[in-house]
Enzyme design. Structure first.
Site, PDB file in Angstrom:
ATOM      1  CD  GLN A 168     -30.898 -33.490   7.544  1.00 56.48           C
ATOM      2  OE1 GLN A 168     -30.874 -32.578   6.711  1.00 56.48           O
ATOM      3  NE2 GLN A 168     -30.784 -34.757   7.187  1.00 56.48           N
ATOM      4  CB  SER A 169     -25.742 -28.093   9.631  1.00 57.51           C
ATOM      5  OG  SER A 169     -25.260 -26.823   9.269  1.00 57.51           O
ATOM      6  CG  ASN A 170     -30.721 -25.504   6.801  1.00 58.11           C
ATOM      7  OD1 ASN A 170     -31.190 -26.363   6.059  1.00 58.11           O
ATOM      8  ND2 ASN A 170     -31.321 -25.108   7.908  1.00 58.11           N
TER       9      ASN A 170
ATOM     10  CB  CYS B  52     -22.819 -28.207   7.245  1.00 57.39           C
ATOM     11  SG  CYS B  52     -22.012 -27.802   8.821  1.00 57.39           S
TER      12      CYS B  52
END
Ligand SMILES: Cc1ncc(COP(=O)(O)O)c(C=O)c1O
Length: 320
Positions: free
Chosen positions: A72-74, A76
């Site tokens: 859930q990387s912002n 990325c």
């Protein structure tokens, strides 16, 4: 100065008063800088960094962006959006179990056309990232490596100039408080504070790293980033203010403290935080206020670094 920059962030971001939050806590005056409103796929702190990182990728003749982070990387999600916007291929190395049905940030990564390389176990992440990069390079795809969190000296420039923006907005708080993790936001702010003579203190609330690591890593990054402005400034660990008191539960683990912060900001100000970063940073801010860390007459600026899409991620929405 040795810095190229594109201009796509929605700047300056607004600075707003949070009087009902301040009253609820019996605390000092609290302001929020809305870097969740920087634009580019729901905004967040990575937009400022990407203005510099994408410019560097273009200058190097890159055709592909490669980066890595959590599922859930912002970072990325915003990198994938920037890649789509500027016509790069994009590959993301994402760690953690890959859900059957993508939600929130992962859903957007796919909408932006990013190719996902999944690494179930984080300990293999660096190796897989390196292999992915080398393979793309050997195939002639001209990859540009966007570091974890966009936190290179190039990315840090985004937050050096955010301080100039605050000065131009005539916002001079006694404290700037925010969530810090890979250190690029922190390093940029520390450098900007020195270069632009910002009178307030820059205080990072750690999301997942030890205070010791942050102090040494951020000071080194600020020192190296200063060279981009033409003259090296040497920062030491004592120039970096940080606390790791609020991250003991581990990265991305939602505790009652984050839940309370998310609810309190929402109930008193209609303002949304995220479960991983700003929720934790705000939980730290609330605790510091309750413990009398700030003087009553001081002004505290909370830097909202974004991340709200994770509110809608499977695994978080039901917990909040
Ligand atoms: C919403 C949000 N806030 C804060 C951070 C931490 O910023 P930095 O990695 O520059 O320390 C991140 C990093 O991914 C983030 O996504």
């Amino acid at each position: 100065m040795n810095i190229s920059r594109l201009r796509f962030a929605h700047l300056p971001t607004p600075v707003e008063e949070l009087p009902r939050l301040s009253a609820a806590l019996g605390g000092p005056r609290i302001l929020v800088k809305r870097d969740d409103q920087t634009g580019l796929a729901f905004g967040g702190n990575k937009t400022r960094k990407l203005e510099f990182l994408v410019a560097e990728a273009q200058e190097q003749g890159a055709k592909m962006m490669i980066s890595a982070g959590a599922i859930q990387s912002n970072h990325c999600r915003q990198t994938a959006a920037a890649a789509a916007k500027f016509g790069f291929e994009c590959t993301l190395v994402l760690t953690g179990p890959l859900p059957e049905r993508p939600s929130a940030n992962l859903l957007m990564d796919k909408l932006f056309g990013a190719r996902i390389v999944n690494v179930p176990d984080r300990k293999n992440r660096d190796r897989v990232l390196k292999e992915t990069f080398e393979k793309a390079a050997s195939e002639g795809r001209k990859p540009y490596l966007v570091p974890y969190g966009g936190s290179s000296t190039t990315g840090a420039m985004g937050y050096t100039f955010a301080i100039e923006e605050l000065m131009k907005q005539d916002v001079r708080a006694d404290w700037i408080v925010f969530g810090t993790s890979s250190g690029g936001t922190h390093a940029g702010l520390v450098l900007g504070q020195r270069v632009f003579g910002y009178p307030g203190k820059v205080f990072g609330i750690s999301i997942d790293e030890s205070e010791e690591w942050l102090k040494s890593h951020v000071s080194a990054l600020s020192s190296d980033a200063s060279e981009r402005l033409g003259k090296r400034i040497d920062f030491g660990p004592d120039d970096v203010l940080a606390t790791d008191k609020y991250c003991k539960a581990g990265y991305g683990v939602l505790t009652e403290a984050e839940r309370e912060a998310i609810r309190l900001f929402a109930n008193t100000e209609g303002l949304l935080l995220d479960p991983v970063y700003t929720g934790r940073a705000a939980a730290g801010l609330i605790d510091l206020i309750r413990n009398g860390f700030f003087k009553k007459e001081e002004v505290v600026l909370f830097l909202h670094t974004g991340g709200q899409p994770a509110l809608f991620a499977d695994g978080y929405s039901d917990l909040i």
